[in-house]
Design a protein around this motif. Structure first.
Motif, PDB file in Angstrom:
ATOM      1  N   PHE A 135       0.840  -1.192   0.000  1.00 45.27           N
ATOM      2  CA  PHE A 135       0.000   0.000   0.000  1.00 45.27           C
ATOM      3  C   PHE A 135       0.882   1.252   0.000  1.00 45.27           C
ATOM      4  O   PHE A 135       1.780   1.381   0.838  1.00 45.27           O
ATOM      5  CB  PHE A 135      -0.918   0.020   1.226  1.00 45.27           C
ATOM      6  N   PRO A 136       0.647   2.177  -0.946  1.00 41.11           N
ATOM      7  CA  PRO A 136       1.493   3.377  -1.027  1.00 41.11           C
ATOM      8  C   PRO A 136       1.065   4.445  -0.011  1.00 41.11           C
ATOM      9  O   PRO A 136       0.078   5.153  -0.221  1.00 41.11           O
ATOM     10  CB  PRO A 136       1.272   3.850  -2.461  1.00 41.11           C
ATOM     11  N   LYS A 137       1.827   4.588   1.046  1.00 42.53           N
ATOM     12  CA  LYS A 137       1.507   5.606   2.047  1.00 42.53           C
ATOM     13  C   LYS A 137       1.599   7.005   1.463  1.00 42.53           C
ATOM     14  O   LYS A 137       0.949   7.951   1.949  1.00 42.53           O
ATOM     15  CB  LYS A 137       2.455   5.469   3.238  1.00 42.53           C
ATOM     16  N   GLU A 138       2.373   7.147   0.379  1.00 43.64           N
ATOM     17  CA  GLU A 138       2.518   8.452  -0.270  1.00 43.64           C
ATOM     18  C   GLU A 138       1.202   8.967  -0.844  1.00 43.64           C
ATOM     19  O   GLU A 138       1.068  10.156  -1.154  1.00 43.64           O
ATOM     20  CB  GLU A 138       3.551   8.371  -1.401  1.00 43.64           C
ATOM     21  N   SER A 139       0.216   8.081  -0.987  1.00 47.46           N
ATOM     22  CA  SER A 139      -1.091   8.494  -1.515  1.00 47.46           C
ATOM     23  C   SER A 139      -1.828   9.424  -0.561  1.00 47.46           C
ATOM     24  O   SER A 139      -2.755  10.129  -0.971  1.00 47.46           O
ATOM     25  CB  SER A 139      -1.952   7.269  -1.791  1.00 47.46           C
ATOM     26  N   GLY A 140      -1.439   9.402   0.713  1.00 48.65           N
ATOM     27  CA  GLY A 140      -2.122  10.225   1.702  1.00 48.65           C
ATOM     28  C   GLY A 140      -3.419   9.622   2.201  1.00 48.65           C
ATOM     29  O   GLY A 140      -4.099  10.226   3.044  1.00 48.65           O
ATOM     30  N   LEU A 141      -3.779   8.457   1.722  1.00 47.76           N
ATOM     31  CA  LEU A 141      -5.008   7.805   2.146  1.00 47.76           C
ATOM     32  C   LEU A 141      -4.805   7.082   3.473  1.00 47.76           C
ATOM     33  O   LEU A 141      -3.703   6.626   3.783  1.00 47.76           O
ATOM     34  CB  LEU A 141      -5.460   6.791   1.082  1.00 47.76           C
ATOM     35  N   ASP A 142      -5.870   6.982   4.211  1.00 47.14           N
ATOM     36  CA  ASP A 142      -5.841   6.247   5.480  1.00 47.14           C
ATOM     37  C   ASP A 142      -6.797   5.074   5.344  1.00 47.14           C
ATOM     38  O   ASP A 142      -7.987   5.178   5.656  1.00 47.14           O
ATOM     39  CB  ASP A 142      -6.248   7.167   6.636  1.00 47.14           C
ATOM     40  N   ILE A 159       2.363   0.563 -13.753  1.00 47.89           N
ATOM     41  CA  ILE A 159       1.669  -0.583 -13.173  1.00 47.89           C
ATOM     42  C   ILE A 159       0.389  -0.102 -12.499  1.00 47.89           C
ATOM     43  O   ILE A 159       0.399   0.898 -11.764  1.00 47.89           O
ATOM     44  CB  ILE A 159       2.560  -1.297 -12.138  1.00 47.89           C
ATOM     45  N   TYR A 160      -0.718  -0.809 -12.732  1.00 51.80           N
ATOM     46  CA  TYR A 160      -2.008  -0.475 -12.142  1.00 51.80           C
ATOM     47  C   TYR A 160      -2.433  -1.623 -11.236  1.00 51.80           C
ATOM     48  O   TYR A 160      -2.466  -2.781 -11.659  1.00 51.80           O
ATOM     49  CB  TYR A 160      -3.053  -0.250 -13.233  1.00 51.80           C
ATOM     50  N   LEU A 161      -2.736  -1.282  -9.975  1.00 51.96           N
ATOM     51  CA  LEU A 161      -3.077  -2.283  -8.964  1.00 51.96           C
ATOM     52  C   LEU A 161      -4.421  -1.912  -8.349  1.00 51.96           C
ATOM     53  O   LEU A 161      -4.550  -0.843  -7.745  1.00 51.96           O
ATOM     54  CB  LEU A 161      -1.990  -2.334  -7.898  1.00 51.96           C
ATOM     55  N   SER A 162      -5.412  -2.782  -8.509  1.00 54.41           N
ATOM     56  CA  SER A 162      -6.764  -2.502  -8.030  1.00 54.41           C
ATOM     57  C   SER A 162      -6.990  -3.069  -6.635  1.00 54.41           C
ATOM     58  O   SER A 162      -6.776  -4.257  -6.401  1.00 54.41           O
ATOM     59  CB  SER A 162      -7.801  -3.098  -8.988  1.00 54.41           C
ATOM     60  N   ASP A 163      -7.445  -2.212  -5.720  1.00 54.93           N
ATOM     61  CA  ASP A 163      -7.783  -2.620  -4.350  1.00 54.93           C
ATOM     62  C   ASP A 163      -9.250  -3.061  -4.327  1.00 54.93           C
ATOM     63  O   ASP A 163     -10.086  -2.494  -3.627  1.00 54.93           O
ATOM     64  CB  ASP A 163      -7.536  -1.440  -3.409  1.00 54.93           C
ATOM     65  N   SER A 167     -10.987  -0.757  -0.714  1.00 56.94           N
ATOM     66  CA  SER A 167     -11.366   0.631  -1.013  1.00 56.94           C
ATOM     67  C   SER A 167     -11.903   0.833  -2.422  1.00 56.94           C
ATOM     68  O   SER A 167     -12.570   1.826  -2.699  1.00 56.94           O
ATOM     69  CB  SER A 167     -10.153   1.543  -0.818  1.00 56.94           C
ATOM     70  N   ASN A 168     -11.558  -0.079  -3.348  1.00 58.82           N
ATOM     71  CA  ASN A 168     -11.885   0.044  -4.769  1.00 58.82           C
ATOM     72  C   ASN A 168     -11.133   1.179  -5.457  1.00 58.82           C
ATOM     73  O   ASN A 168     -11.477   1.575  -6.561  1.00 58.82           O
ATOM     74  CB  ASN A 168     -13.395   0.162  -5.013  1.00 58.82           C
ATOM     75  N   HIS A 169     -10.095   1.701  -4.827  1.00 65.30           N
ATOM     76  CA  HIS A 169      -9.174   2.595  -5.516  1.00 65.30           C
ATOM     77  C   HIS A 169      -8.291   1.768  -6.445  1.00 65.30           C
ATOM     78  O   HIS A 169      -7.939   0.623  -6.130  1.00 65.30           O
ATOM     79  CB  HIS A 169      -8.274   3.344  -4.531  1.00 65.30           C
ATOM     80  N   ILE A 170      -7.902   2.363  -7.547  1.00 63.19           N
ATOM     81  CA  ILE A 170      -6.911   1.758  -8.439  1.00 63.19           C
ATOM     82  C   ILE A 170      -5.655   2.621  -8.372  1.00 63.19           C
ATOM     83  O   ILE A 170      -5.705   3.825  -8.638  1.00 63.19           O
ATOM     84  CB  ILE A 170      -7.441   1.629  -9.871  1.00 63.19           C
ATOM     85  N   PHE A 171      -4.542   2.002  -7.961  1.00 67.23           N
ATOM     86  CA  PHE A 171      -3.301   2.719  -7.733  1.00 67.23           C
ATOM     87  C   PHE A 171      -2.382   2.559  -8.939  1.00 67.23           C
ATOM     88  O   PHE A 171      -2.247   1.467  -9.493  1.00 67.23           O
ATOM     89  CB  PHE A 171      -2.611   2.194  -6.470  1.00 67.23           C
ATOM     90  N   ARG A 172      -1.745   3.658  -9.292  1.00 67.31           N
ATOM     91  CA  ARG A 172      -0.828   3.676 -10.433  1.00 67.31           C
ATOM     92  C   ARG A 172       0.592   3.926  -9.940  1.00 67.31           C
ATOM     93  O   ARG A 172       0.840   4.864  -9.173  1.00 67.31           O
ATOM     94  CB  ARG A 172      -1.252   4.775 -11.409  1.00 67.31           C
ATOM     95  N   SER A 181      -0.310   7.952  -8.725  1.00 66.48           N
ATOM     96  CA  SER A 181      -1.657   8.505  -8.548  1.00 66.48           C
ATOM     97  C   SER A 181      -2.617   7.375  -8.209  1.00 66.48           C
ATOM     98  O   SER A 181      -2.246   6.199  -8.218  1.00 66.48           O
ATOM     99  CB  SER A 181      -2.126   9.216  -9.827  1.00 66.48           C
ATOM    100  N   HIS A 182      -3.859   7.749  -7.937  1.00 67.52           N
ATOM    101  CA  HIS A 182      -4.914   6.745  -7.783  1.00 67.52           C
ATOM    102  C   HIS A 182      -6.236   7.354  -8.233  1.00 67.52           C
ATOM    103  O   HIS A 182      -6.376   8.575  -8.325  1.00 67.52           O
ATOM    104  CB  HIS A 182      -5.010   6.242  -6.343  1.00 67.52           C
ATOM    105  N   PHE A 183      -7.181   6.485  -8.524  1.00 71.24           N
ATOM    106  CA  PHE A 183      -8.508   6.941  -8.938  1.00 71.24           C
ATOM    107  C   PHE A 183      -9.534   5.893  -8.546  1.00 71.24           C
ATOM    108  O   PHE A 183      -9.196   4.764  -8.188  1.00 71.24           O
ATOM    109  CB  PHE A 183      -8.563   7.221 -10.449  1.00 71.24           C
TER     110      PHE A 183
END
Length: 331
Positions: A135-142, A159-163, A167-172, A181-183
């Motif tokens: 999990f990328p802590k740099e995303s700022g998400l908790d 690389i795209y990794l779907s949670d 959370s259903n965020h997709i991390f890039r 980034s994430h979306f």
């Protein structure tokens, strides 16, 4: 022959063990997407599956070897169905989704490890893990939970990794694993995901797009297109049941439905063939179907698929005993 002799002969015949009928190939599909099953493919000489519980994916390397992920690790099969190698142990367990890529320094598999909260990248030839994606802590998400279900890679190495199970965020990430980034978010609106379960790079379009399985969205079963920057493009198709993953060859897409079937889409994203439909609602979508109850040509918890260079399909069921099937395309 007198009556006693006849009686004894019948008694002996009745006492002989009955030989189980050898399963015959089952034809399924329609038109250009018609396939025959290969009974017994991937089983050991004793007829049992070597895999153990399966909840994963299938990919094929440039040599034609088939890789499938199970709870225990990754198993490598020859096209004829023999296990030729395996990557076992805690570093290779619980790979829920895989993608395979030929890169300048070798051929690599990218995996989403749902229960182990990470993505990984490893060399297909020696199994060396060269990248971990926690999990990328740099995303700022908790986030209270990180449970990746899908992974894919763009041509530039992003690389795209779907949670998908959290959370259903997709991390890039970039190719070195640096967070970019994430979306996405969880929900049932048009631009939300309710279990972003599967994902691949849709090479049918230029520029390429992300093709994402929104498995539990209401109405259930849709695919979505996003661009590589994470912007929504369109809802591709709905009514697919519980789509778990997507695999592309040329203009065609195979989409396993967890409820026990696989659909094939054409370039216009219309369903042109349905394979392995399970008419039993108690077994369609069921993990607990023992090998003794497998039915040739009928799927149960269809979870992963991949095409070989000849257009044949390899399909994995989410299954307690570990089921992997080969479907030969009828020319």
């Amino acid at each position: 022959m007198n009556r006693l002799a006849c009686f004894l002969a019948l008694f002996v015949l009745a006492a002989l063990p009955l030989q189980a009928e050898k399963p015959q190939p089952v034809r399924m599909g329609a038109g250009d997407m018609t396939f025959d099953t290969v009974p017994g493919w991937g089983l050991r000489p004793d007829g049992n599956s070597p895999l153990g519980p399966t909840h994963g994916a299938v990919v094929i390397d440039k040599s034609g070897n088939i890789y499938t992920s199970a709870k225990a690790g990754v198993f490598v099969f020859s096209p004829e169905g023999q296990v030729i190698h395996s990557y076992l142990g805690p570093d290779y367990s619980n790979i829920h989704d895989m993608e395979i890529r030929q890169e300048d320094d070798g051929e690599f598999i990218y995996g989403a490890r749902n229960q182990n909260a990470e993505g990984i990248k490893f060399n297909v030839h020696n199994g060396e893990i060269v990248l971990h994606l926690p999990f990328p802590k740099e995303s700022g998400l908790d986030l209270k939970k990180f449970n990746p279900t899908a992974i894919t890679v763009a041509t530039n190495g992003d690389i795209y990794l779907s949670d998908g199970y959290a959370s259903n965020h997709i991390f890039r990430f970039d190719k070195t694993g640096k967070y970019l980034s994430h979306f996405g978010e969880k929900g049932n609106d048009m631009r939300q995901f309710n279990t972003a379960h599967g994902m691949t790079l849709d090479t049918r379009y230029e520029p390429n797009r992300l093709l994402i399985c929104d498995r539990n969205h209401t109405p259930k079963g849709r695919l979505l297109h996003y661009d590589l920057d994470g912007n929504f493009i369109e809802e591709v198709i709905t009514g697919l049941g519980m789509p778990t993953s997507v695999s592309i060859q040329g203009d065609f897409v195979s989409v396993p439905d967890l409820q026990g079937r696989l659909v094939i889409l054409d370039k216009s994203n219309r369903i042109i063939s349905v394979l392995g439909h399970n008419p039993d609602p108690k077994k369609g979508g069921s993990f607990n179907v023992p090998q003794s109850e497998w039915i040739e040509g009928i799927f149960s918890g269809t979870h992963g698929s991949f095409w070989d260079k000849d257009g044949n399909l390899y399909v994995q069921d989410w299954n307690v005993a570990g089921r992997l099937m080969k479907l030969v395309r009828v020319k």
